[in-house]
Motif scaffolding. Sequence first.
Motif, short mmCIF file in Angstrom:
data_model
loop_
_atom_site.label_atom_id
_atom_site.label_comp_id
_atom_site.label_asym_id
_atom_site.label_seq_id
_atom_site.Cartn_x
_atom_site.Cartn_y
_atom_site.Cartn_z
N VAL A 296 0.86 -1.18 0.00
CA VAL A 296 0.00 0.00 0.00
C VAL A 296 0.90 1.23 0.00
N PRO A 297 0.78 2.13 -0.99
CA PRO A 297 1.61 3.35 -0.99
C PRO A 297 1.44 4.11 0.32
N SER A 298 2.57 4.42 0.97
CA SER A 298 2.53 4.98 2.32
C SER A 298 3.00 6.42 2.37
N GLN A 299 2.38 7.19 3.26
CA GLN A 299 2.81 8.56 3.56
C GLN A 299 3.30 8.67 5.00
N ALA A 300 3.56 7.54 5.64
CA ALA A 300 4.00 7.52 7.02
C ALA A 300 5.43 6.98 7.09
N ASN A 301 5.87 6.56 8.26
CA ASN A 301 7.22 6.00 8.40
C ASN A 301 7.18 4.48 8.47
N PHE A 302 6.24 3.91 7.76
CA PHE A 302 6.08 2.46 7.70
C PHE A 302 5.43 2.10 6.38
N VAL A 303 5.46 0.81 6.07
CA VAL A 303 4.85 0.31 4.84
C VAL A 303 3.98 -0.89 5.20
N PHE A 304 2.77 -0.93 4.66
CA PHE A 304 1.83 -2.01 4.94
C PHE A 304 1.74 -2.94 3.74
N MET A 305 1.79 -4.24 4.03
CA MET A 305 1.72 -5.26 2.99
C MET A 305 0.49 -6.14 3.24
N PRO A 306 -0.57 -5.98 2.46
CA PRO A 306 -1.76 -6.82 2.66
C PRO A 306 -1.45 -8.28 2.37
N MET A 307 -1.81 -9.15 3.30
CA MET A 307 -1.61 -10.59 3.10
C MET A 307 -2.36 -11.34 4.20
N PRO A 308 -2.95 -12.48 3.85
CA PRO A 308 -3.72 -13.23 4.85
C PRO A 308 -2.87 -13.99 5.85
N ASP A 309 -1.58 -14.20 5.53
CA ASP A 309 -0.72 -14.98 6.42
C ASP A 309 0.28 -14.11 7.16
N GLY A 310 -0.15 -12.90 7.53
CA GLY A 310 0.73 -11.97 8.22
C GLY A 310 1.37 -12.53 9.48
N PRO A 311 0.60 -13.15 10.39
CA PRO A 311 1.22 -13.70 11.61
C PRO A 311 2.30 -14.74 11.33
N ALA A 312 2.06 -15.62 10.37
CA ALA A 312 3.05 -16.63 10.04
C ALA A 312 4.30 -15.99 9.45
N MET A 313 4.11 -14.98 8.60
CA MET A 313 5.24 -14.29 8.00
C MET A 313 6.03 -13.53 9.06
N ALA A 314 5.32 -12.88 9.99
CA ALA A 314 6.00 -12.15 11.06
C ALA A 314 6.85 -13.10 11.90
N ALA A 315 6.32 -14.28 12.17
CA ALA A 315 7.07 -15.28 12.94
C ALA A 315 8.31 -15.73 12.19
N ALA A 316 8.18 -15.89 10.88
CA ALA A 316 9.33 -16.32 10.07
C ALA A 316 10.42 -15.25 10.05
N PHE A 317 10.00 -13.99 9.94
CA PHE A 317 10.98 -12.90 9.98
C PHE A 317 11.67 -12.84 11.33
N GLU A 318 10.90 -12.99 12.40
CA GLU A 318 11.48 -12.88 13.74
C GLU A 318 12.48 -14.00 14.01
N GLU A 319 12.19 -15.17 13.51
CA GLU A 319 13.14 -16.29 13.66
C GLU A 319 14.48 -15.96 13.02
N ARG A 320 14.43 -15.09 12.00
CA ARG A 320 15.65 -14.73 11.27
C ARG A 320 16.20 -13.37 11.71
#
Length: 356
Positions: A296-320
Amino acid sequence: MTVKHRAPIDGLVAYKPGRAPVAGRPKVKLSSNEMPFGPLPAVLDAISRAATTLNRYPDFHRLELTEALASRHGVDPSQVVVDNGSGALLQVLASVIAGPGDEIIYAWRAFESYPIVTAVSGATAVTVPLDGRYAHDLAAMAAAVTDRTRMVIVCNPNNPTGTVVSRAELGRLLDALPDDVLLVLDEAYQDFVTDLRSPRGLDLVGERPNVAVLRTFSKAYGLAGLRVGYCVTRPETAELIRKAIVGFSVSTLAQAGALAALTPEAGVELKERIAHVVEERTRVTDELIHLGVPVVPSQANFVFMPMPDGPAMAAAFEERGVILRAYATDGLRVTIGTAEENDRFLTLAAELLRRP
């Protein structure tokens, strides 16, 4: 046995801050929309000097900081209220404006404090879904107004999606609101906006009788740990807030640090830091798009990525080693960090998020 309390509180979901690194396990934290840089040198100097007076209570009325903010924004000091973060001011506003039988309208998904402050005030929440661009549907919000509506909240830019509304859209919403219904513009991320179509809420305060603008030192100014926010509105609305805020809630250190952050010397470096975030926001967005990741084009200091598996992806990133923020099945949010932190995120994004 639980003590007697108001029933709506039972249904509340407590606010969950972005995950922090566990001691002894260093990670890149991109989950809380913090600035990646420490306090400005002028701020640290002011805090150090103020620390010698901690045996005394802080200025109850925050006079010096209030006057500095009024001067900065070209308003009368009677229009400015400083408190322990913009979230605290929102809580007070909701409590003095609305109560049982009243309604507060806000978009969803938006800042997760909105359901909390509404329930605590005793009012009924009226949520309006974001549109297909993950932005506020202001026409639908206007249509949701009833004779029970007391307050409408617009988060601009919106957290967590980073989208903004246009001045024309906001003007039409205000035209649809009775003059005694308060429009609260939550502008926590306003310093990062580069879209010229987006309104500056402070301009609207002078044009409309029912606008309150919330700003914070927690984001662009990098003072999240000090907890200072402020509201700019009409004097009569500001006076309602002053009657209800907790006394001495803005510490001596917080007042000193925020005041120092407003000096011209600090302003030069602040602009450089904001420019870094905006530049890196563009780079991160472009690279994610190149990887085929929905963004989603952002005007803030973050970027949002729409996806149904956000929690699983967040866990995968945190593991790394990179901590992001997941929003149930709605999506994943990454805060813009230093260039090195963003590189680390993008390297993992190429591994975990790349679309064929």
